[in-house]
Scaffold this active site. Sequence first.
Site, PDB file in Angstrom:
ATOM      1  N   GLU A  39       0.806  -1.223   0.000  1.00  0.00           N
ATOM      2  CA  GLU A  39       0.000   0.000   0.000  1.00  0.00           C
ATOM      3  C   GLU A  39       0.836   1.269   0.000  1.00  0.00           C
ATOM      4  O   GLU A  39       0.408   2.304  -0.499  1.00  0.00           O
ATOM      5  CB  GLU A  39      -0.961   0.011   1.197  1.00  0.00           C
ATOM      6  CG  GLU A  39      -2.102  -1.007   1.107  1.00  0.00           C
ATOM      7  CD  GLU A  39      -1.742  -2.370   1.680  1.00  0.00           C
ATOM      8  OE1 GLU A  39      -0.539  -2.619   1.950  1.00  0.00           O
ATOM      9  OE2 GLU A  39      -2.650  -3.200   1.868  1.00  0.00           O
ATOM     10  N   PHE A  53     -10.836  -7.801  14.084  1.00  0.00           N
ATOM     11  CA  PHE A  53      -9.789  -8.227  13.165  1.00  0.00           C
ATOM     12  C   PHE A  53      -9.501  -7.118  12.150  1.00  0.00           C
ATOM     13  O   PHE A  53     -10.419  -6.573  11.543  1.00  0.00           O
ATOM     14  CB  PHE A  53     -10.209  -9.511  12.443  1.00  0.00           C
ATOM     15  CG  PHE A  53      -9.197  -9.962  11.417  1.00  0.00           C
ATOM     16  CD1 PHE A  53      -7.930 -10.383  11.821  1.00  0.00           C
ATOM     17  CD2 PHE A  53      -9.501  -9.952  10.070  1.00  0.00           C
ATOM     18  CE1 PHE A  53      -6.989 -10.771  10.894  1.00  0.00           C
ATOM     19  CE2 PHE A  53      -8.560 -10.348   9.130  1.00  0.00           C
ATOM     20  CZ  PHE A  53      -7.305 -10.767   9.539  1.00  0.00           C
ATOM     21  N   GLN A  54      -8.243  -6.797  11.959  1.00  0.00           N
ATOM     22  CA  GLN A  54      -7.778  -5.731  11.050  1.00  0.00           C
ATOM     23  C   GLN A  54      -8.423  -4.381  11.375  1.00  0.00           C
ATOM     24  O   GLN A  54      -8.642  -3.567  10.486  1.00  0.00           O
ATOM     25  CB  GLN A  54      -8.006  -6.111   9.584  1.00  0.00           C
ATOM     26  CG  GLN A  54      -7.106  -7.267   9.156  1.00  0.00           C
ATOM     27  CD  GLN A  54      -7.005  -7.463   7.659  1.00  0.00           C
ATOM     28  OE1 GLN A  54      -7.947  -7.224   6.934  1.00  0.00           O
ATOM     29  NE2 GLN A  54      -5.855  -7.927   7.198  1.00  0.00           N
ATOM     30  N   LYS A  92     -17.374  -1.051   6.794  1.00  0.00           N
ATOM     31  CA  LYS A  92     -17.894  -1.985   5.800  1.00  0.00           C
ATOM     32  C   LYS A  92     -19.422  -1.929   5.709  1.00  0.00           C
ATOM     33  O   LYS A  92     -19.985  -2.055   4.618  1.00  0.00           O
ATOM     34  CB  LYS A  92     -17.438  -3.411   6.161  1.00  0.00           C
ATOM     35  CG  LYS A  92     -17.580  -4.381   4.999  1.00  0.00           C
ATOM     36  CD  LYS A  92     -16.912  -5.722   5.309  1.00  0.00           C
ATOM     37  CE  LYS A  92     -17.021  -6.665   4.123  1.00  0.00           C
ATOM     38  NZ  LYS A  92     -16.377  -7.968   4.413  1.00  0.00           N
ATOM     39  N   MET A 151      24.675   9.045   0.859  1.00  0.00           N
ATOM     40  CA  MET A 151      24.561  10.293   1.603  1.00  0.00           C
ATOM     41  C   MET A 151      24.890  10.069   3.073  1.00  0.00           C
ATOM     42  O   MET A 151      25.540  10.905   3.715  1.00  0.00           O
ATOM     43  CB  MET A 151      23.161  10.898   1.439  1.00  0.00           C
ATOM     44  CG  MET A 151      23.044  12.323   1.932  1.00  0.00           C
ATOM     45  SD  MET A 151      24.146  13.460   1.073  1.00  0.00           S
ATOM     46  CE  MET A 151      23.082  14.059  -0.237  1.00  0.00           C
TER      47      MET A 151
END
Lengths: 186, 597
Positions: B68, B130-131, B180, B498
């Site tokens: 993502e 969950f999640q 949802k 760097m």
Amino acid sequence: MAALNIGTGASSHSAYDLRDHHETAERSHTLAVIVDNEAGVLARVIGLFSGRGYNIDSLTVAEIDHAGHRSRITVVTRGTEAVIEQIRAQLSRIVPVHQVTDLTTEAVAVERELALFKVQGKGDARIEALRLAEIFRANVVDSTLESFVFEITGAPEKIDAFADLMRPLGLIDVARTGVAALARGV
Amino acid sequence: MSEQMTGAPVAQQDRMTQETMTGAQIVVRALKDHGVDTIFGYPGGAVLPIYDAIFQQNDIRHILVRHEQAAVHMAEGYARSTGKPGVVLVTSGPGATNAVTGLTDALMDSIPLVVFSGQVPTFMIGTDAFQEADTVGITRPCTKHNWLVKEPDALADTIHQAFTVATSGRPGPVLIDLPKDVQFATATYVGPKAAKPGHYRPRTEPDPQAVERLVELIERAERPVFYTGGGVINAGPEAARQMTELVEATGFPITSTLMGLGAYPASGKNWLGMLGMHGLYEANLAMHDCDLMICLGARFDDRITGRVSDFSPGSVKVHVDIDPSSINKIIRVDLPIVADVGKLIAAALDLWKARGSKTNRAAIEGWWKQIEGWKKINCLAYAGSETTIKPQYALERLEALTRGRDRYITTEVGQHQMWAAQFLHFDKPNRWMTSGGLGTMGYGFPASIGVQIAHPEALVINVAGEASWQMNVQEMGTATQFFAPVKQFILNNERLGMVRQWQELLHGERYSQSWSESLPDFVKLAEAYGWKGIICSDPKDLDDAIMEMIDYDGPVLFDCLVEKHENCFPMIPSGKPHNEMLLAADAEAFKSGAALV
């Protein structure tokens, strides 16, 4: 390897200039912030202060217009002129913020706070506490044979003074609302 | 913000189009109404209804990423190269938390994004489902604004507001968290025109008096400089065109931040090159010695100012910014102007012409003589090599071999990024995509895919270091799947260049964890994903290898083995002012602690 020769307070090991360039004269400011009364709006304001390292001395919030979904947040903060200017600009950029007013510089304001003091004591101390409460125009809102709860309203300095007086007389608990403020006149 | 960023085809009969549909269908419909043609995302349990709605239409293309974070960087690349907002769709919990780096990156660089995240159903919020993650809580400080939509009937309005907030004023990322059950619920869809107007209306018109003062300052200036930033790019191509016109009308020198490259053409005669920590000597000295600094859409970042107390001590400073909080944040200015920088430039040009203004020609000529003297220092000079590819040389050749093409460049973060900014030249806005404010390693590769998806026929090159590039290496599959012929030009020094440079100059040459161990065989890696792999280590082969990369019709992984210990100069070291720049030749003296002159 010899370090760079840079004066105290600086770091030769950082790309950031670690010296403090801000002027040091800090001052207390009371800001009135009108916001949409929506979920998370207080978190946005508080998150701004903590995330950018600004101080909050006191903060109050309540809905002021139910139909218009508006709340008023009164923040007492402390900082140099430049920091206060930044705080105002940063607050104004939060999407649900409608208006920010600096009641310290833009207006002459009345500031009031309400506090409850629980004082435990017997005999002379108890009588002295009640006598002082009268002088400060505090109300007794609860009483037992060995305690009072006083309700007091006033400028924060008045409440501080009352707390100082109550402490040796058996002050055991304090609740303060924080400052509510309005500009005088119209 | 230009009209093109906010403008979107909207139904004329908007108020009439009140239809009933599911929350998921509302999302897809609203995206169409805002002119969205592409979204970047990854499915999961809490966004399945939206994915179902996407499945049942053909107007919006979905680019399936591998992580993502990359979806958000792709949307940033898409947004920066088109001027339109980028759109992202991720699931709840880990989907949303993976998006956080991209959101922060877009916030720092003022890139308009609309990100949708799934959320557990409203009745399960707060139960550690969950999640489940507190996505609006987590993303509050890294979005311009965010919303948790609990009422299906509020969904359409919220999406329309989200596009307005993302694209107006100072652009930025916004996030809409969608439980949802809200996606499943039926609700009324209201079109963008009929949506409730929010109160969010940032000021964009400049104060006419301030414009007049600015023009007066321009007329009187003896040692002026334009200091421009990403705001000019965000103001749209017309703003960049008028910027060029203003520079030509005044004859003033112009420098730009990393974010603003391309707003004024690098081939223009008044171009000084980039300023800042690794900016050009002449640009930084012009900033330090000027008597009039006109800052347009830049924000006095610490990588620009060096030591704040010694920043451009003798100048009158004008700061034009659409965000009032950027003004007087770091540097106190004499003339603050809150405005869309494009509108300000247009107003200044109009007034300039109306007044028949003239500059102090004699003084400006003298100023240019001084600047020409600084240019003679040749601050980008480096020691060439017959046997090793110098990274600067690789970029000089890339520039020479792609000159004249309408080319899009993205970068990762580090030495290669600074060299790219120094050695590649941009004549148009929206051709240069780099992570400026946040400095996100792993930005460039997915951003290049996002650019390529928006411009399928264009030559899109990501200039990378091998360390940064590996941070989103998983996106190789995305490029293959969607036929994105991106060119990954990796300057491979087997070092975190760097970091290594700072350790050499500032931490006693103790190279703590700054090398790339166990690197893959990049050619084999390319082949494993169906790409072309090219390796090059000899300067004599470089031109042919670059041409092979450009000519190949498909994604290319170019492993350019370069000098391992090259440092990036010029450099303004830690807490130093602009006039104490470190050139390549000074580096040894600097390391041994000798006083810098």
